[in-house]
Write a protein that holds these residues in place. Structure first.
Motif, PDB file in Angstrom:
ATOM      1  N   GLU A   6       0.834  -1.198   0.000  1.00  0.00           N
ATOM      2  CA  GLU A   6       0.000   0.000   0.000  1.00  0.00           C
ATOM      3  C   GLU A   6       0.872   1.252   0.000  1.00  0.00           C
ATOM      4  O   GLU A   6       1.989   1.248   0.518  1.00  0.00           O
ATOM      5  N   TRP A  36     -10.327  -3.312   0.775  1.00  0.00           N
ATOM      6  CA  TRP A  36      -9.687  -2.338   1.657  1.00  0.00           C
ATOM      7  C   TRP A  36     -10.369  -2.429   3.017  1.00  0.00           C
ATOM      8  O   TRP A  36     -11.601  -2.452   3.099  1.00  0.00           O
ATOM      9  N   ARG A  38      -9.765  -1.021   7.336  1.00  0.00           N
ATOM     10  CA  ARG A  38      -9.039  -0.043   8.149  1.00  0.00           C
ATOM     11  C   ARG A  38      -9.180  -0.405   9.618  1.00  0.00           C
ATOM     12  O   ARG A  38     -10.157  -1.029  10.035  1.00  0.00           O
ATOM     13  N   ARG A  45     -10.629  -4.029  13.232  1.00  0.00           N
ATOM     14  CA  ARG A  45     -10.487  -3.754  11.804  1.00  0.00           C
ATOM     15  C   ARG A  45     -11.862  -3.817  11.150  1.00  0.00           C
ATOM     16  O   ARG A  45     -12.644  -4.723  11.436  1.00  0.00           O
ATOM     17  N   VAL A  48     -13.952  -1.542   4.425  1.00  0.00           N
ATOM     18  CA  VAL A  48     -14.098  -0.240   3.771  1.00  0.00           C
ATOM     19  C   VAL A  48     -14.687  -0.412   2.370  1.00  0.00           C
ATOM     20  O   VAL A  48     -15.713   0.180   2.043  1.00  0.00           O
ATOM     21  N   ASP A  90     -11.921   9.180  10.092  1.00  0.00           N
ATOM     22  CA  ASP A  90     -11.328   8.310   9.065  1.00  0.00           C
ATOM     23  C   ASP A  90      -9.877   7.967   9.396  1.00  0.00           C
ATOM     24  O   ASP A  90      -9.259   7.165   8.688  1.00  0.00           O
ATOM     25  N   TYR A  94      -4.863   1.803   6.988  1.00  0.00           N
ATOM     26  CA  TYR A  94      -5.646   1.220   5.903  1.00  0.00           C
ATOM     27  C   TYR A  94      -4.870   0.056   5.293  1.00  0.00           C
ATOM     28  O   TYR A  94      -3.688   0.191   4.944  1.00  0.00           O
ATOM     29  N   TYR A  95      -5.575  -1.068   5.179  1.00  0.00           N
ATOM     30  CA  TYR A  95      -4.972  -2.301   4.683  1.00  0.00           C
ATOM     31  C   TYR A  95      -5.624  -2.735   3.376  1.00  0.00           C
ATOM     32  O   TYR A  95      -6.836  -2.672   3.222  1.00  0.00           O
ATOM     33  N   CYS A  96      -4.796  -3.223   2.503  1.00  0.00           N
ATOM     34  CA  CYS A  96      -5.243  -3.822   1.261  1.00  0.00           C
ATOM     35  C   CYS A  96      -5.240  -5.340   1.447  1.00  0.00           C
ATOM     36  O   CYS A  96      -4.368  -5.878   2.143  1.00  0.00           O
TER      37      CYS A  96
END
Length: 122
Positions: A6, A36, A38, A45, A48, A90, A94-96
């Motif tokens: 990311e 995605w 977060r 977690r 998204v 927000d 953030y994770y992919c």
């Protein structure tokens, strides 16, 4: 094995926009569903957005619709998360993620990136 990286996070102000990128390698990107997620400080977690590999369907968390969009460029093996009108809530890592099907569930994804920090100041 799939490797996800990311990028694009940072410190922004309320109302700003950011576009996160997630570059994938290791398998045929066009046949991977991408998600995605977060994680905000002290919270679980959360989902998204997701992009299903077949048919181009996309899903956005209800609370984020209208501000966040997900897109992908199969020629670049990259998925994007466009975030507009950012709010302090927000703020998160953030994770992919990549898997065989798009889902709101963490467990549906087989591979995860290391995450990128997004901080929205008020």
């Amino acid at each position: 094995q799939v490797h996800l990286v990311e990028s694009g996070g940072g410190l922004v102000q309320t109302g700003d926009s950011l576009r996160l990128s997630c570059a994938a390698s290791g398998r045929t990107f066009s046949m991977m569903s991408m998600g995605w997620f977060r994680r905000a400080p002290g919270k679980e977690r959360e989902f998204v957005a997701a992009s299903f590999w077949a048919g181009g369907s996309t899903y956005i968390a209800d609370s984020l619709k209208g501000r966040f969009t997900i897109s992908r460029d199969n020629a670049k093996d990259t998925v994007y998360l466009q975030m507009n009108s950012l709010k302090p809530e927000d703020t998160a890592v953030y994770y992919c993620a990549a898997g065989r099907t798009a889902s709101v569930q963490n467990g549906a994804y087989d591979y995860w990136g290391q995450g990128t920090q997004v901080t929205v100041s008020s």
